[in-house]
Design an enzyme around this catalytic site. Sequence first.
Site, short mmCIF file in Angstrom:
data_model
loop_
_atom_site.label_atom_id
_atom_site.label_comp_id
_atom_site.label_asym_id
_atom_site.label_seq_id
_atom_site.Cartn_x
_atom_site.Cartn_y
_atom_site.Cartn_z
N GLU A 53 -0.10 -6.32 14.59
CA GLU A 53 0.26 -6.76 13.59
C GLU A 53 1.80 -7.43 14.53
OE1 GLU A 53 4.41 -3.31 12.41
OE2 GLU A 53 3.32 -3.00 14.01
N LYS A 120 3.78 -4.37 4.72
CA LYS A 120 3.88 -2.86 4.83
C LYS A 120 4.85 -2.08 3.82
CE LYS A 120 5.20 -0.73 9.52
NZ LYS A 120 5.51 -0.87 10.10
N CYS A 154 0.15 -0.80 10.78
CA CYS A 154 0.86 0.57 11.68
C CYS A 154 0.84 1.73 11.33
CB CYS A 154 2.09 -0.31 12.56
SG CYS A 154 2.49 0.41 14.23
#
Length: 274
Positions: A53, A120, A154
């Site tokens: 990331e 995300k 994540c």
Amino acid sequence: MLTRKDLDPADRLKVALGEYDTGWHEPMYSLQSARGLAQQARAAGADLLVLPEMCTTGFTMEVNVFAAYDNGPSVNALGKLASDHGLWLIAGLSMRRDGRYLNSALAFAPDGSLVATYDKQRLFAHARETEVYSAGTSQCVIEIGGVSVALFVCFDLRFPELFREVGPEVDACVVIANWPSARHRHWEVLTQARAIENQCYVVAVNRIGEGDGLHYSGGSAIFDPWGERSDKRVLQSSLRIGEVSRSAVASVRKAFPLNAHAINTFPLPDSRAS
């Protein structure tokens, strides 16, 4: 446990785990390190290299300085890295697009073209991410060499419903992260759990090193559809590599069809009964 005979060469994808110290707000340093990983991945026969990331900056909130443009230097450098080494590449960047900032996973083809972007969906409020970035609103599934791959970033890992939305239709979920050492055990458990409950591979890549006062200890891994660790260290290299196979996923789902039990087949109690 899956064995090598379960992997059909016709739909096998060799994946390199690009775990490294991305530094802190040092794009040139990070890209130079990533290029070294790409060289190792190509030498090891990998088809796909996965980087962490926000790989050029670390988990930054300084978007005015470090957020990348779609056709900016960081995106172009990653595309060139893919084309120079003939690799598929998945990497994370802080992005700016349409007046918003997004924490994105980008997928590049071996010719260097950007073929997909995932934003995300679950932002980490504890680190002020919700104050700076906008959440993505859709899933992203791509096909690489006959293997269907979903992208995640994540904190998404803590939300199994996101994986469940695409789980039945994919062969692998790729999770890129900056996951701190303080919660490393959660990383280990959740990556394995997502593989088991979706009966697919999970390719999980975390950074190492220091960034903004936090320590990162990696723990990158590939779990197969049974939840078994399936990556191995490349000889004379820091790189770890593993294989993902569509036929292996199909074999596990046929042998133990979890999806068949997803809908409650038990009779509901008679409301008239006492």
